[in-house]
Design an enzyme around this catalytic site. Structure first.
Site, PDB file in Angstrom:
ATOM      1  N   SER A 137       0.775  -1.391   0.631  1.00 31.99           N
ATOM      2  CA  SER A 137      -0.009  -0.245  -0.128  1.00 31.99           C
ATOM      3  C   SER A 137       0.834   1.259  -0.142  1.00 31.99           C
ATOM      4  O   SER A 137       2.067   1.311   0.229  1.00 31.99           O
ATOM      5  CB  SER A 137      -0.889   0.057   1.021  1.00 31.99           C
ATOM      6  N   TYR A 150      -2.001   0.305  10.708  1.00 34.37           N
ATOM      7  CA  TYR A 150      -2.008  -0.535   9.400  1.00 34.37           C
ATOM      8  C   TYR A 150      -0.405   0.019   8.917  1.00 34.37           C
ATOM      9  O   TYR A 150      -0.059  -0.908   7.589  1.00 34.37           O
ATOM     10  CB  TYR A 150      -3.216   0.243   8.425  1.00 34.37           C
TER      11      TYR A 150
HETATM   12  P1  NDP Z   1     -11.440  -5.605   0.087  1.00 40.06           P
HETATM   13  O1  NDP Z   1     -11.987  -5.424   1.604  1.00 40.06           O
HETATM   14  O2  NDP Z   1     -12.281  -5.892  -0.981  1.00 40.06           O
HETATM   15  O3  NDP Z   1     -10.974  -7.277  -0.094  1.00 40.06           O
HETATM   16  C1  NDP Z   1     -10.379  -7.592   0.933  1.00 40.06           C
HETATM   17  C2  NDP Z   1      -9.935  -9.473   0.653  1.00 40.06           C
HETATM   18  O4  NDP Z   1      -8.648  -9.778   1.842  1.00 40.06           O
HETATM   19  C3  NDP Z   1     -11.502 -10.014   0.819  1.00 40.06           C
HETATM   20  O5  NDP Z   1     -11.291 -10.619  -0.116  1.00 40.06           O
HETATM   21  C4  NDP Z   1     -11.542 -10.903   2.533  1.00 40.06           C
HETATM   22  O6  NDP Z   1     -12.475 -11.895   2.462  1.00 40.06           O
HETATM   23  C5  NDP Z   1      -9.602 -10.924   2.500  1.00 40.06           C
HETATM   24  N1  NDP Z   1      -9.060 -11.126   3.399  1.00 40.06           N
HETATM   25  C6  NDP Z   1      -9.462 -10.371   4.643  1.00 40.06           C
HETATM   26  N2  NDP Z   1      -8.855 -10.914   5.633  1.00 40.06           N
HETATM   27  C7  NDP Z   1      -8.383 -12.016   5.553  1.00 40.06           C
HETATM   28  C8  NDP Z   1      -8.204 -13.395   6.345  1.00 40.06           C
HETATM   29  N3  NDP Z   1      -8.206 -13.470   7.438  1.00 40.06           N
HETATM   30  N4  NDP Z   1      -8.004 -14.693   5.650  1.00 40.06           N
HETATM   31  C9  NDP Z   1      -8.350 -14.479   4.392  1.00 40.06           C
HETATM   32  N5  NDP Z   1      -9.085 -13.281   3.833  1.00 40.06           N
HETATM   33  C10 NDP Z   1      -8.732 -12.027   4.250  1.00 40.06           C
HETATM   34  O7  NDP Z   1     -10.582  -4.363   0.260  1.00 40.06           O
HETATM   35  P2  NDP Z   1      -9.504  -4.232  -1.604  1.00 40.06           P
HETATM   36  O8  NDP Z   1      -9.755  -5.449  -2.199  1.00 40.06           O
HETATM   37  O9  NDP Z   1      -9.418  -3.213  -1.062  1.00 40.06           O
HETATM   38  O10 NDP Z   1      -7.992  -4.954  -0.111  1.00 40.06           O
HETATM   39  C11 NDP Z   1      -6.807  -5.923  -0.521  1.00 40.06           C
HETATM   40  C12 NDP Z   1      -5.647  -5.531  -0.233  1.00 40.06           C
HETATM   41  O11 NDP Z   1      -5.584  -4.208  -0.927  1.00 40.06           O
HETATM   42  C13 NDP Z   1      -5.761  -5.432   0.719  1.00 40.06           C
HETATM   43  O12 NDP Z   1      -4.207  -6.783   1.602  1.00 40.06           O
HETATM   44  C14 NDP Z   1      -5.352  -4.415   1.389  1.00 40.06           C
HETATM   45  O13 NDP Z   1      -4.902  -3.862   2.354  1.00 40.06           O
HETATM   46  C15 NDP Z   1      -4.736  -3.916   0.060  1.00 40.06           C
HETATM   47  N6  NDP Z   1      -4.869  -2.094  -0.411  1.00 40.06           N
HETATM   48  C16 NDP Z   1      -5.885  -1.755  -0.779  1.00 40.06           C
HETATM   49  C17 NDP Z   1      -6.032  -0.551  -1.062  1.00 40.06           C
HETATM   50  C18 NDP Z   1      -7.845   0.375  -1.111  1.00 40.06           C
HETATM   51  O14 NDP Z   1      -6.900   1.771  -0.673  1.00 40.06           O
HETATM   52  N7  NDP Z   1      -8.583  -0.553  -1.176  1.00 40.06           N
HETATM   53  C19 NDP Z   1      -5.133   0.309  -1.051  1.00 40.06           C
HETATM   54  C20 NDP Z   1      -2.986  -0.226  -0.802  1.00 40.06           C
HETATM   55  C21 NDP Z   1      -3.743  -1.943  -0.591  1.00 40.06           C
HETATM   56  P3  NDP Z   1     -12.393 -12.717   2.975  1.00 40.06           P
HETATM   57  O15 NDP Z   1     -13.011 -11.554   4.281  1.00 40.06           O
HETATM   58  O16 NDP Z   1     -13.998 -12.753   2.713  1.00 40.06           O
HETATM   59  O17 NDP Z   1     -11.917 -13.537   3.712  1.00 40.06           O
HETATM   60  C1  8X3 Z   2      -5.054   1.880   1.478  1.00 36.56           C
HETATM   61  C2  8X3 Z   2      -5.101   2.783   1.200  1.00 36.56           C
HETATM   62  O1  8X3 Z   2      -3.900   4.867   2.351  1.00 36.56           O
HETATM   63  O2  8X3 Z   2      -6.244   3.738   3.652  1.00 36.56           O
HETATM   64  O3  8X3 Z   2      -3.953   0.726   1.839  1.00 36.56           O
HETATM   65  O4  8X3 Z   2      -3.864   2.876   3.326  1.00 36.56           O
HETATM   66  S1  8X3 Z   2      -4.989   3.865   2.668  1.00 36.56           S
END
Ligand code: NDP
Ligand code: 8X3
Length: 249
Positions: A137, A150
């Site tokens: 991120s 985080y």
């Molecule tokens: P979502 O919440 O849409 O997706 C998160 C996914 O992670 C879900 O499929 C969830 O599945 C899974 N997950 C969470 N906890 C667990 C666990 N304990 N075991 C297995 N699966 C898990 O968010 P994003 O798609 O945005 O996030 C994906 C990644 O991208 C994350 O690592 C996030 O930190 C990162 N990220 C996101 C950004 C944003 O602004 N959206 C920016 C930068 C990075 P389920 O709940 O079914 O287990």
């Molecule tokens: C998710 C994006 O800006 O909330 O990693 O950290 S931010």
């Protein structure tokens, strides 16, 4: 057929990456806790084989079991691991934070990535030029107000991407780190514990990234020739300058 293993495939980036990689001809291993979501996605993605399994990446024994139970034709042909499962929980000063939230973030974002990598690397080692892609991120590059734990967890992901690149150098396994800025997924809904209004307000007044933007970045990374390894990509909305500065209308 080459297979890609994707954690956190039930939503957001993971589901979009699944779709994009299937378009490139990969078979898929889709993992998440919400198996009903994975079943729906499996029905939708019918061009190549899709194997699904319920997995909480925080549970090391579950990770080992799911990986060791992969059908042998999949286990023999794993070329890509996408460590995507992750979450933020809460946003505020550390002294008013909750240790349960810290544990969820560190267990999922850091330990989950470690357990998955440890279990899958033996499969990747069978194939030179196989690939680990870690979803970090902008929070892994900078620290912003209220981001404390985080940000720490994503700095750890950034460090582990660099470390794995060293550890796997002699095996010619590529390691890529993707550092997205604000993207409109279920991320903020999870961070703000189901508060839809606060979650939606994160994306007010500018055009955020979409999950497909990250999926297309993954597609670019995995389609480079064998001698090219994309080490690190930071990708943000045009309306975002760094971890905290946005141009909002
Ligand atoms: P979502 O919440 O849409 O997706 C998160 C996914 O992670 C879900 O499929 C969830 O599945 C899974 N997950 C969470 N906890 C667990 C666990 N304990 N075991 C297995 N699966 C898990 O968010 P994003 O798609 O945005 O996030 C994906 C990644 O991208 C994350 O690592 C996030 O930190 C990162 N990220 C996101 C950004 C944003 O602004 N959206 C920016 C930068 C990075 P389920 O709940 O079914 O287990
Ligand atoms: C998710 C994006 O800006 O909330 O990693 O950290 S931010």
């Amino acid at each position: 057929m080459k297979y890609a293993i994707i954690t956190g495939a039930s939503s957001g980036f993971g589901a979009a990456i699944a779709q994009e990689l299937q378009g490139l001809g990969y078979g898929l291993v889709l993992l998440a806790r919400r198996i009903d979501r994975l079943e729906t996605l499996q029905k939708k993605l019918n061009q190549t084989p899709v194997y699904i399994a319920k997995l909480d990446v925080c549970q090391e024994d579950q990770v080992r079991e799911v990986v060791s139970n992969l059908p042998s034709d999949i286990a023999k042909n794993c070329f890509v691991l996408i460590n995507n499962a992750g979450l933020a929980v809460g946003r505020g000063p550390l002294d008013t934070g909750l240790s349960d939230d810290w544990n969820r973030m560190l267990d999922t974002n850091v330990k989950g990535l470690l357990y998955m990598s440890h279990a899958v690397i033996p499969l990747l080692k069978k194939h030179p030029f196989s690939h680990i892609i870690n979803i970090s991120s902008i929070a892994g590059k900078e620290v912003y107000a209220g981001g404390n734990v985080y940000c720490a967890s994503k700095h750890a992901v950034d460090a582990l991407s660099k470390a794995l690149r060293i550890d796997l150098l002699a095996r010619q396994i590529k390691v890529s780190n993707i550092a997205p800025g604000a993207a409109e997924t279920e991320f903020s809904l999870v961070r703000f514990k189901g508060d839809e209004q606060t979650a939606a307000s994160v994306y007010d007044g500018y055009e955020a990234l979409q999950a497909s933007d990250i999926a297309q970045t993954v597609a670019f990374i995995v389609t480079r020739p064998n001698h090219v390894s994309i080490a690190d990509i930071t990708i943000m909305p045009t309306a975002q300058a760094n971890g905290s500065l946005f141009h909002k209308q």
